[in-house]
Design an enzyme around this catalytic site. Sequence first.
Site, PDB file in Angstrom:
ATOM      1  CE1 TYR A  95      -4.391  -1.091  -0.239  1.00  0.00           C
ATOM      2  CE2 TYR A  95      -3.346  -3.012   0.744  1.00  0.00           C
ATOM      3  CZ  TYR A  95      -4.410  -2.439   0.073  1.00  0.00           C
ATOM      4  OH  TYR A  95      -5.486  -3.217  -0.301  1.00  0.00           O
ATOM      5  CD  GLU A 137      -6.789  -5.900   0.877  1.00  0.00           C
ATOM      6  OE1 GLU A 137      -5.558  -5.861   1.092  1.00  0.00           O
ATOM      7  OE2 GLU A 137      -7.354  -5.175   0.031  1.00  0.00           O
ATOM      8  N   GLY A 277     -19.519 -17.449 -18.921  1.00  0.00           N
ATOM      9  CA  GLY A 277     -20.174 -17.012 -17.697  1.00  0.00           C
ATOM     10  C   GLY A 277     -21.009 -18.090 -17.042  1.00  0.00           C
ATOM     11  CG  PHE A 395     -17.597  -7.056 -14.106  1.00  0.00           C
ATOM     12  CD1 PHE A 395     -17.864  -6.747 -15.425  1.00  0.00           C
ATOM     13  CD2 PHE A 395     -18.290  -6.374 -13.113  1.00  0.00           C
ATOM     14  CE1 PHE A 395     -18.790  -5.775 -15.750  1.00  0.00           C
ATOM     15  CE2 PHE A 395     -19.202  -5.389 -13.437  1.00  0.00           C
ATOM     16  CZ  PHE A 395     -19.454  -5.093 -14.758  1.00  0.00           C
ATOM     17  N   GLY A 397     -12.609 -10.170 -14.244  1.00  0.00           N
ATOM     18  CA  GLY A 397     -11.621  -9.107 -14.371  1.00  0.00           C
ATOM     19  C   GLY A 397     -12.015  -7.924 -13.518  1.00  0.00           C
ATOM     20  N   PRO A 398     -11.378  -6.772 -13.712  1.00  0.00           N
ATOM     21  CG  PRO A 398      -9.672  -5.266 -14.180  1.00  0.00           C
ATOM     22  CD  PRO A 398     -10.280  -6.525 -14.688  1.00  0.00           C
TER      23      PRO A 398
END
Length: 403
Positions: A95, A137, A277, A395, A397-398
């Site tokens: 970070y 996290e 999907g 999704f 991906g991003p």
Amino acid sequence: MLQQETIDIIKSTVPVLEENGEKITKRFYELMFGNHPELLNIFNHANQKQGRQQKALASAIYAAAKHIDQLEAIIPTVVQIGHKHRSLGIKPEHYPIVGKHLLLAIKDVLGEGASDEVILAWEEAYGVIADAFIGIEKNLYIEAESQDGGWKDFRPFTVSKKVKESDVITSFYLKPVDGGKIASFLPGQYISIKVKDGNDSFTHIRQYSLSDAPNGEYYRISVKRERYNSEKPDGRVSNFLHDMIQEGDHIEISAPAGEFVYVPDENPIVFISGGVGITPMMSMLKKAVQSDVSDITFIHATMNGNVHSFHKEVTDVVNENTNVNYYIAYEQPTNEDIQQKQFSVDGRLTIKTLEQWIPSKDSIIYTCGPVPFMQAVYKMLRELGIETDQIHYEFFGPALELN
């Protein structure tokens, strides 16, 4: 807590971020990877090249700035991203690197518009946002490692079976090399796999949905072979898996993660998938029929029978459960498809077909597929009166926006 002065400065940058967000994130990645190439072992190179990661990050930064005085509004997004970060191996020490290069990118792109007070405000705000990610996290890492059959970071698994599901999708059955227990998962979750081919100095990590119900013995991922060339680099790992990984080979994977999960509900459940999907929907469908759901609808759209995976598996579920309806849309059916009458409609999904197939406006919808497919489905669902909180999607991906 942020001081009001800091909040006011951050909010004043919202219009600038809306206009220059992707320029900033593009410059950010250029700077960060230039100074820390080792991070290319974690980040998806294809998403970088295609601009999806830059767009997703720009959207996240914009949302953080817009809601800087009520960060609880973006907690669901933080949790979703946190799952991906835990699955990839993003740690607290990453970070400060991100923060440093994000501020450098803001300075580079905005120039004189990035005054000292703007940079100081963003430095303070980034610290608060980073702490939120790190805290969430941390809990996800603890949960992944401490659960029954869980583990820390990546663990070697053996490909116990490799099965061709269609002309483009192959399934890989994965069992732990050490023969120990494996963590259970929620239907819809994914795992990250880490591979390295001989033509690249970097490892590549990809996330694949678990395509079978939890069973305590193996994980199954079902991978579509994507076209791979300089203009379409997202097929690098899928082609490596299809061509090079064989039964008996080892793959490192992280424990299951993800927020796109099936939740039993009294209302009718509808699964709508496009192409690959279908993979998370298989796990969801098998769990749904075990739940007390009176009405389940499974809708799948793809090009034709040659690329239609899991048709027999879904048909078997339908034959064994009277509460499941199954509909298929083939955009370009083959002569064999026509002869076998294997599909419900010829062409893409339309609002008319969805209106006929979806039991009621109270239905809970789960959808997954290519972004254009989901955008079209989302729009049709909204036009049919399905509320946004009834529509759940994932999704590959991003994350991007559907509406």
